[in-house]
Design an enzyme around this catalytic site. Structure first.
Site, PDB file in Angstrom:
ATOM      1  N   GLY A 153       0.833  -1.202   0.000  1.00 19.21           N
ATOM      2  CA  GLY A 153       0.000   0.000   0.000  1.00 19.21           C
ATOM      3  C   GLY A 153       0.862   1.244   0.000  1.00 19.21           C
ATOM      4  N   GLY A 154       0.197   2.379   0.024  1.00 23.79           N
ATOM      5  CA  GLY A 154       0.928   3.627   0.027  1.00 23.79           C
ATOM      6  C   GLY A 154       0.001   4.797   0.221  1.00 23.79           C
ATOM      7  N   GLY A 155       0.598   5.981   0.338  1.00 28.69           N
ATOM      8  CA  GLY A 155      -0.185   7.187   0.559  1.00 28.69           C
ATOM      9  C   GLY A 155       0.704   8.401   0.529  1.00 28.69           C
ATOM     10  N   GLY A 156       0.278   9.426   1.261  1.00 32.02           N
ATOM     11  CA  GLY A 156       0.994  10.685   1.245  1.00 32.02           C
ATOM     12  C   GLY A 156       2.371  10.629   1.890  1.00 32.02           C
ATOM     13  N   VAL A 178       4.541   1.123   1.266  1.00 27.46           N
ATOM     14  CA  VAL A 178       4.816   0.014   2.175  1.00 27.46           C
ATOM     15  C   VAL A 178       4.918  -1.272   1.362  1.00 27.46           C
ATOM     16  CG1 VAL A 178       4.081  -1.249   4.220  1.00 27.46           C
ATOM     17  CG2 VAL A 178       3.537   1.185   4.004  1.00 27.46           C
ATOM     18  N   LYS A 192       8.348   0.282   5.250  1.00 28.31           N
ATOM     19  CA  LYS A 192       7.773   1.570   4.850  1.00 28.31           C
ATOM     20  C   LYS A 192       8.895   2.476   4.365  1.00 28.31           C
ATOM     21  CE  LYS A 192       4.688   5.182   6.657  1.00 28.31           C
ATOM     22  NZ  LYS A 192       3.891   5.597   7.854  1.00 28.31           N
ATOM     23  N   ASP A 221      -4.594   9.438  13.837  1.00 27.61           N
ATOM     24  CA  ASP A 221      -5.076   8.986  12.529  1.00 27.61           C
ATOM     25  C   ASP A 221      -5.737   7.613  12.630  1.00 27.61           C
ATOM     26  OD1 ASP A 221      -5.591   9.480   9.856  1.00 27.61           O
ATOM     27  OD2 ASP A 221      -3.668   8.680   9.154  1.00 27.61           O
TER      28      ASP A 221
END
Length: 263
Positions: free
Chosen positions: A18-21, A25, A40, A132
């Protein structure tokens, strides 16, 4: 550009998780020890101070329902230094993915509440507010246990502030009123609020604020508690967790006690 496989430092990448801002990962294996991990790798423009805090704050500590931090460091990728943190690998699915199939039953929802409340209680003993908590940041492992992940947005009360007053980090629709307003000194009660949203969503299938941060901040907005009426252990607890005034919300230990009392 990092592919889904290859070798980075001591780690062999075996898949993208996965990933994001903050970064991406990967499922990886330390080729020196053979240990599996969630690696990460942060974007090169992500605030280095946050990475150092995420890696150092809990390294070597056992926090209930939170993955162990195994290693941290930096690697040079395409001429740029990239920071990484290696976490204990949790085999399973996110709560977000699980809820696509339907709501949790009351027993599993109680387990969710107890597990995540235990985690935020332990984090608060180290003066850390997660900031979060949301279904995407909760894993359900292969044994059905709930695990909170990702400290990238955390506020460390005993350390110098990184986020400027008036600004905030977090996910819209899951931030407490005081967090969304950029208050400088959050407490564990902010995480209790977010957990209340997740618990409501997990047993009713609906977001209590229609996934709107604006609704959370509107004094005129009223959460529909009728959907909780058939859940004996939640109908009184969750509305208190969602109280707009932090001091009137229960502590994590009180959430745990109430839910365990319903076992």
């Amino acid at each position: 550009m990092i592919g889904n496989s290859g070798v980075i430092g001591d780690y062999e990448l075996r898949g993208h998780l996965g990933g994001g801002g903050q970064g991406c990962v990967y499922y990886a294996v330390n080729w020196l020890t053979g240990e599996e991990c969630a690696l990460k790798i942060y974007h090169d423009d992500f605030d280095e101070r946050r990475v150092v805090r995420e890696a150092s704050s809990l390294k070597g500590r056992n926090i209930p329902c939170f993955p162990r931090i195994l290693d941290s460091g930096s690697v040079n990728l395409e001429g740029r230094d990239r920071l990484y943190v290696a976490f204990e690998f949790i085999e399973g699915v996110t709560l977000e993915s699980r809820l696509i199939r339907g709501t949790l039953d009351e027993k599993d929802a109680m387990s969710l509440g107890i597990s995540i409340a235990s985690c935020v209680d332990a984090l608060w003993r180290h003066r850390i507010v997660h900031r979060d908590i949301k279904p995407k940041n909760i894993m359900i492992d292969s044994e059905g246990s709930f695990v909170l992940i990702d400290l990238g947005c955390a506020q460390h009360q005993d350390l110098e502030r990184i986020t400027e007053t008036g600004f905030t980090l977090g996910t819209p629709g899951y931030m407490s009123p005081e967090q969304a307003l950029g208050r400088s000194a959050l407490t564990v009660k902010s995480d209790v609020f977010a957990l209340g949203i997740v618990m409501y969503e997990s047993i009713t299938g609906c977001h209590p604020y229609e996934a709107s941060q604006r609704n959370i901040l509107l004094e005129s907005f009223r959460v529909d508690i009728s959907g909780l009426s058939r859940f004996e252990h939640f109908r009184g607890l969750i509305p208190r967790m969602l109280h707009p005034t932090p001091i009137l919300r229960p502590l994590p230990s009180q959430v745990i006690d109430e839910l365990k009392g319903g076992d």
